[in-house]
Design an enzyme around this catalytic site. Sequence first.
Site, PDB file in Angstrom:
ATOM      1  N   GLU A  30       0.876  -1.163   0.000  1.00 42.60           N
ATOM      2  CA  GLU A  30       0.000   0.000   0.000  1.00 42.60           C
ATOM      3  C   GLU A  30       0.920   1.221   0.000  1.00 42.60           C
ATOM      4  O   GLU A  30       1.725   1.402   0.914  1.00 42.60           O
ATOM      5  CB  GLU A  30      -0.920   0.027   1.226  1.00 42.60           C
ATOM      6  CG  GLU A  30      -1.950   1.146   1.131  1.00 42.60           C
ATOM      7  CD  GLU A  30      -2.814   1.260   2.387  1.00 42.60           C
ATOM      8  OE1 GLU A  30      -3.901   1.839   2.279  1.00 42.60           O
ATOM      9  OE2 GLU A  30      -2.390   0.801   3.461  1.00 42.60           O
TER      10      GLU A  30
ATOM     11  N   ASP B 205      -4.637  10.583   8.636  1.00 44.95           N
ATOM     12  CA  ASP B 205      -3.390  10.050   9.163  1.00 44.95           C
ATOM     13  C   ASP B 205      -2.943  10.782  10.415  1.00 44.95           C
ATOM     14  O   ASP B 205      -3.173  11.981  10.578  1.00 44.95           O
ATOM     15  CB  ASP B 205      -2.294  10.140   8.092  1.00 44.95           C
ATOM     16  CG  ASP B 205      -2.585   9.231   6.917  1.00 44.95           C
ATOM     17  OD1 ASP B 205      -2.755   8.020   7.159  1.00 44.95           O
ATOM     18  OD2 ASP B 205      -2.653   9.713   5.771  1.00 44.95           O
TER      19      ASP B 205
END
EC number: 4.2.1.20
Length: 270
Positions: free
Chosen positions: A49, A60
């Site tokens: 990924e 994030d």
Amino acid sequence: MNRYENIFDRLSQRKEGCFVPFVVLGDPSLDTSLKIINILIQNGADALELGIPFSDPLADGKTIQKANLRALSQKNNIFQYFKEIKNLRKKHTQIPIGLLIYANLVYNQGLDNFYLKCRKSGVDSVLIADVPIEESEIFYTTANKYKISSIFICPPNADDDLLYRISLYAKGYIYVLSRPGVTGIENQNFFVSGDFIKKIKKYNSVPLLQGFGISNSIQVKQAISSGLSGVICGSAIINIIEKYLYEEDIMMTKIQEFVKHLKKSTKLIA
């Protein structure tokens, strides 16, 4: 079968879980990130990924936010990223490659143009981190046109309506969150309950991968033994990158050791 189906089938036969590392392309530089990706593959990564750097990665935590900023400071562009992904694909023909990206970057390219680039570069899947399922149809439809799997996030508090929606669109795998919130390893261990895993599987037969906060072998073993197909590990790897930014040889050795250890933990039969 596509690359995801092939890898999950092979791992199931070997009684292993799928280990998927996440790194940000271009962190800390494009050349170094490509060396890191090759280390990941050589030492047990079953799929990749890869994050496309973005200035405001809301999904994030601080670790990956800093990785994005380091990558952006290198002034690379999305054309360079696709070029390097294409080179990776030529070198590694069988490993599934997924992208994690934010919607603005897709819109800036134009949906058809973006997914066509994915197809031509050998990308297998795309996860758009800031697009909720109810707004995803235009992305999903375009992705399908170019035979790109759409990856969707499933939070641990998902209700039946959300699980049903995900079941309509999910391909490749479903990204099951260890906990609500953003990525990172700042919090204590969170395990996805067996009952919740069974509930998801009632709606969909797509493999389930657990992400957010995966940083040790106990978590990996727990995830695999509870019925998940594998794990995604990002912040723990990026912490190694950050710690050894100016000691590349040590960085590569530490990443190699870490990946080998976590991949070994996916094996149900020692």
